[in-house]
Design a protein around this motif. Structure first.
Motif, PDB file in Angstrom:
ATOM      1  N   THR A 315       5.683  17.781 -12.371  1.00 50.35           N
ATOM      2  CA  THR A 315       5.973  18.478 -13.357  1.00 50.35           C
ATOM      3  C   THR A 315       4.916  19.358 -13.844  1.00 50.35           C
ATOM      4  N   ALA A 316       3.651  19.236 -13.479  1.00 56.94           N
ATOM      5  CA  ALA A 316       2.457  20.052 -13.959  1.00 56.94           C
ATOM      6  C   ALA A 316       2.541  21.281 -13.457  1.00 56.94           C
ATOM      7  N   PRO A 317       3.171  21.967 -12.564  1.00 58.78           N
ATOM      8  CA  PRO A 317       3.349  23.110 -12.337  1.00 58.78           C
ATOM      9  C   PRO A 317       3.703  24.052 -13.605  1.00 58.78           C
ATOM     10  N   LEU A 318       4.757  23.570 -14.175  1.00 58.14           N
ATOM     11  CA  LEU A 318       5.184  24.206 -15.326  1.00 58.14           C
ATOM     12  C   LEU A 318       3.951  24.357 -16.368  1.00 58.14           C
ATOM     13  N   ALA A 319       3.283  23.595 -16.693  1.00 57.90           N
ATOM     14  CA  ALA A 319       2.304  23.728 -17.650  1.00 57.90           C
ATOM     15  C   ALA A 319       1.034  24.360 -17.141  1.00 57.90           C
ATOM     16  N   LEU A 320       0.826  24.431 -15.920  1.00 57.66           N
ATOM     17  CA  LEU A 320      -0.123  25.197 -15.447  1.00 57.66           C
ATOM     18  C   LEU A 320       0.094  26.590 -15.313  1.00 57.66           C
ATOM     19  N   ALA A 321       1.291  27.034 -15.348  1.00 60.33           N
ATOM     20  CA  ALA A 321       1.597  28.348 -15.213  1.00 60.33           C
ATOM     21  C   ALA A 321       1.766  28.813 -16.732  1.00 60.33           C
ATOM     22  N   VAL A 322       1.860  28.120 -17.669  1.00 63.00           N
ATOM     23  CA  VAL A 322       1.720  28.250 -19.226  1.00 63.00           C
ATOM     24  C   VAL A 322       0.418  28.344 -19.486  1.00 63.00           C
ATOM     25  N   VAL A 323      -0.451  27.640 -19.024  1.00 62.55           N
ATOM     26  CA  VAL A 323      -2.093  27.535 -19.362  1.00 62.55           C
ATOM     27  C   VAL A 323      -2.509  29.095 -18.647  1.00 62.55           C
ATOM     28  N   ALA A 324      -2.199  29.191 -17.374  1.00 62.26           N
ATOM     29  CA  ALA A 324      -2.541  30.488 -16.715  1.00 62.26           C
ATOM     30  C   ALA A 324      -2.414  31.505 -17.220  1.00 62.26           C
ATOM     31  N   LEU A 325      -1.185  31.917 -17.666  1.00 62.73           N
ATOM     32  CA  LEU A 325      -0.850  33.060 -18.412  1.00 62.73           C
ATOM     33  C   LEU A 325      -1.357  33.315 -19.803  1.00 62.73           C
ATOM     34  N   ASN A 326      -1.441  32.230 -20.582  1.00 63.44           N
ATOM     35  CA  ASN A 326      -1.952  32.231 -21.940  1.00 63.44           C
ATOM     36  C   ASN A 326      -3.384  32.496 -21.996  1.00 63.44           C
ATOM     37  N   PHE A 327      -4.154  31.408 -21.240  1.00 61.35           N
ATOM     38  CA  PHE A 327      -5.656  31.729 -21.167  1.00 61.35           C
ATOM     39  C   PHE A 327      -6.188  32.943 -20.728  1.00 61.35           C
ATOM     40  N   SER A 328      -5.634  33.562 -19.787  1.00 68.58           N
ATOM     41  CA  SER A 328      -5.848  34.886 -19.176  1.00 68.58           C
ATOM     42  C   SER A 328      -5.443  35.889 -20.175  1.00 68.58           C
ATOM     43  N   GLY A 329      -4.777  35.690 -21.104  1.00 64.98           N
ATOM     44  CA  GLY A 329      -4.190  36.887 -22.179  1.00 64.98           C
ATOM     45  C   GLY A 329      -3.112  37.772 -21.544  1.00 64.98           C
ATOM     46  N   LEU A 330      -2.627  37.300 -20.562  1.00 68.90           N
ATOM     47  CA  LEU A 330      -1.691  38.221 -20.008  1.00 68.90           C
ATOM     48  C   LEU A 330      -0.248  38.030 -20.625  1.00 68.90           C
ATOM     49  N   SER A 331       0.125  37.084 -21.376  1.00 69.62           N
ATOM     50  CA  SER A 331       1.281  36.811 -22.042  1.00 69.62           C
ATOM     51  C   SER A 331       0.930  37.797 -23.399  1.00 69.62           C
ATOM     52  N   ALA A 332      -0.030  37.671 -23.972  1.00 68.61           N
ATOM     53  CA  ALA A 332      -0.307  38.376 -25.186  1.00 68.61           C
ATOM     54  C   ALA A 332      -0.218  39.851 -24.841  1.00 68.61           C
ATOM     55  N   LYS A 333      -0.925  40.309 -23.684  1.00 68.35           N
ATOM     56  CA  LYS A 333      -0.572  41.802 -23.247  1.00 68.35           C
ATOM     57  C   LYS A 333       0.587  42.129 -23.149  1.00 68.35           C
ATOM     58  N   TRP A 334       1.782  41.413 -22.597  1.00 69.79           N
ATOM     59  CA  TRP A 334       2.942  41.779 -22.172  1.00 69.79           C
ATOM     60  C   TRP A 334       3.738  41.851 -23.856  1.00 69.79           C
ATOM     61  N   THR A 335       3.462  40.860 -24.517  1.00 69.45           N
ATOM     62  CA  THR A 335       4.033  40.818 -25.996  1.00 69.45           C
ATOM     63  C   THR A 335       3.669  42.228 -26.861  1.00 69.45           C
ATOM     64  N   ALA A 336       2.393  42.570 -26.605  1.00 65.07           N
ATOM     65  CA  ALA A 336       1.893  43.630 -27.315  1.00 65.07           C
ATOM     66  C   ALA A 336       2.752  45.110 -26.839  1.00 65.07           C
ATOM     67  N   ARG A 337       2.802  45.011 -25.471  1.00 62.14           N
ATOM     68  CA  ARG A 337       3.366  46.142 -24.906  1.00 62.14           C
ATOM     69  C   ARG A 337       5.037  46.119 -25.088  1.00 62.14           C
ATOM     70  N   LEU A 338       5.741  45.016 -25.055  1.00 63.07           N
ATOM     71  CA  LEU A 338       7.048  44.974 -24.983  1.00 63.07           C
ATOM     72  C   LEU A 338       7.561  44.900 -26.369  1.00 63.07           C
ATOM     73  N   GLY A 339       6.684  44.169 -27.650  1.00 64.10           N
ATOM     74  CA  GLY A 339       7.149  43.874 -28.853  1.00 64.10           C
ATOM     75  C   GLY A 339       7.741  42.455 -28.806  1.00 64.10           C
TER      76      GLY A 339
END
Length: 501
Positions: A315-339
């Motif tokens: 089940t670790a790949p689920l958490a690792l995907a969350v960690v990778a996208l949030n620590f890299s800042g990608l999810s924050a960039k998507w949120t800023a762009r999409l609202g």
């Protein structure tokens, strides 16, 4: 007039100069609490053998921590706002450390249960103050990224708990899973004292003692009813009585909060569409996620034959995907762009698709399950921080502790409800297909007389899993659409008010 002395958070309009280091400190404290939510599960065989723990003892060892923690979240957040978030962060670490020592050295089930309850008090203080401090030390523009990292630590704790517990138990005795907290607590205390600035509400309201008592009793009763339902039956006297207590006490809490001038939880928050949208979405997202992942863990162990540690690794790949996208800042960039509304809808649609993928493909083996886990992780990386940010943004800054308490309470409530309801759907479907072995899958497999019968039983369990996972997927999708619609309406209303002004 502010009661906060110079040099504290309110004097940092550009954000605290050491805010990223502070975030690392509070995430370390939070990770310790989150690990203890799951680490005990892998120690159950050892506890049963070495302490002579009965099934009811094991249940209370696990539930004492979550019951106390969930019941105190609102009260802990309110205390942090009033008396100081740094003070409560230190108090939480101290209580958690003391509880860890007592738990690690316990020589009876009663001592361990009491220690776990004490750790729950510390955990409630830590979970509320960590998010509240993060909201204070960062500028509003940096909140999405900071909350994204904070959310990633939640996912890391979920994945690492069983893995850490399994590793420790392979090399040490069971008490080490608690004593390993002590170095982290000591490091956290030193860092908090040295780095974290004090902050609290400048209003200086009188403490809402009755509100704190009512919310603690009501939420504890509600969570206990949810936990007890699958075991004792939803229509049993114990569960119905606890439900009645929860409803009556929480109704009294709502009435009391609407009548006093200094409420712990201001009822006017619920008139804000941003707040109600975020609340609805948060409950449904944790409902679907918590229940579905609980069932998936059973599937990996009972149907595919993995051990607890192996299931945790898968089940670790689920958490690792969350960690990778949030620590890299990608999810924050998507949120800023999409609202925020679109981000929540997109994230929860991805999560729903992941649950559907698991429901329809999990019976074929782990390889087909991996796609679903990655979709859920990607969706959670976008939706969870956006949801937490929506909740916290709808709360006045001086009530950041209460906002964090609300966010944590929603997660506990939704997760417990998801496990209970989706578990009940699974059991109902399984019982309908295998009526002679309705008690549980292990009992049914133990009574199987042939490989053909075992195959029929596992197929029935997989069918029940599919049905319950699909219900979870629908709940997550509806939660995303509802939250996005309400948040969009709130944004339009705010824009209209700004233009008219």
């Amino acid at each position: 007039m502010s009661t906060t002395p110079p040099g504290t958070l309110e004097d940092q309009p550009q954000g605290h100069p050491q805010r990223w280091l502070i975030l690392g400190v509070i995430c370390l404290a939070q990770l310790t609490v989150l690990l203890d939510n799951t680490v005990l599960n892998v120690a159950i065989p050892s506890l049963t053998r070495e302490l002579g723990a009965a099934t009811s003892d094991i249940q209370w060892m696990i539930n004492a921590y979550s019951l106390v923690q969930s019941g105190l979240l609102l009260t802990a957040g309110s205390a942090a706002d009033r008396y100081g978030r740094k003070k409560m962060l230190i108090a939480g670490l101290v209580l958690f450390g003391i509880g860890s020592v007592v738990a690690g050295l316990a020589d009876s089930t009663g001592q361990l249960i009491a220690a776990r309850a004490g750790m729950g008090v510390g955990g409630a203080l830590l979970l509320t103050t960590t998010l509240a401090v993060a909201m204070q030390v960062f500028t509003p523009a940096e909140h999405p990224k900071a909350i994204g990292i904070w959310s990633a630590v939640n996912a890391l704790g979920f994945a690492a708990g069983p893995l850490l517990g399994g590793f420790i138990l392979n090399h040490f005795w069971w008490g080490a899973i608690f004593l390993v907290n002590l170095p982290v607590v000591a490091l956290g205390l030193a860092a908090v004292v040295a780095l974290v600035p004090e902050s609290k509400s400048p209003r200086g309201d009188r403490p809402d003692l009755l509100g704190a008592l009512l919310s603690t009793i009501g939420m504890t009763a509600l969570v206990y009813a949810i936990i007890s339902g699958p075991e004792h039956g939803w229509t049993s006297g114990r569960v119905l009585a606890t439900d009645a207590v929860a409803v009556l006490v929480l109704a009294a809490f709502a009435y009391w909060e609407s009548r006093i001038p200094y409420p712990m939880l201001d009822p006017h928050f619920f008139r804000d569409r941003r707040f109600t949208g975020a609340v609805a979405g948060a409950v449904l997202i944790t409902f679907g996620m918590g229940g579905a992942l609980f069932l998936l863990t059973q599937h990996l162990q009972f149907v595919l034959g993995y051990g607890p540690l192996e299931a945790g690794l898968r089940t670790a790949p689920l958490a690792l995907a969350v960690v990778a996208l949030n620590f890299s800042g990608l999810s924050a960039k998507w949120t800023a762009r999409l609202g925020t509304p679109v981000s929540i809808a997109l994230g929860m649609t991805l999560m729903s698709a992941g649950l559907v993928s698991i429901a329809t493909l999990a019976a074929h083996g782990y390889g087909d399950t991996l796609l679903g886990l990655l979709l859920i992780g990607a969706g959670a990386a976008v939706a969870n921080p956006a949801m937490a940010h929506a909740v916290m943004s709808a709360i006045p800054p001086e009530k950041a502790g209460v906002g964090a308490g609300i966010n944590g309470t929603l997660a506990e409530f939704g997760n417990g409800l998801g496990v209970a309801v989706l578990g009940a759907i699974l059991n109902s479907r399984f019982a309908a297909l295998i009526p002679v072995a309705a008690a549980s899958l292990p009992a049914a497999l133990a009574s199987a007389g042939s490989e053909e019968e075992r195959g029929r039983i596992t197929d029935a369990f997989s069918s029940g899993l599919e049905t319950s996972q699909l219900v979870g997927a629908v709940a997550v999708l509806l939660g995303g659409l509802l939250a996005a619609a309400l948040l969009r309406r709130a944004e339009r209303a705010d824009s209209a008010m700004a233009v008219s002004a």
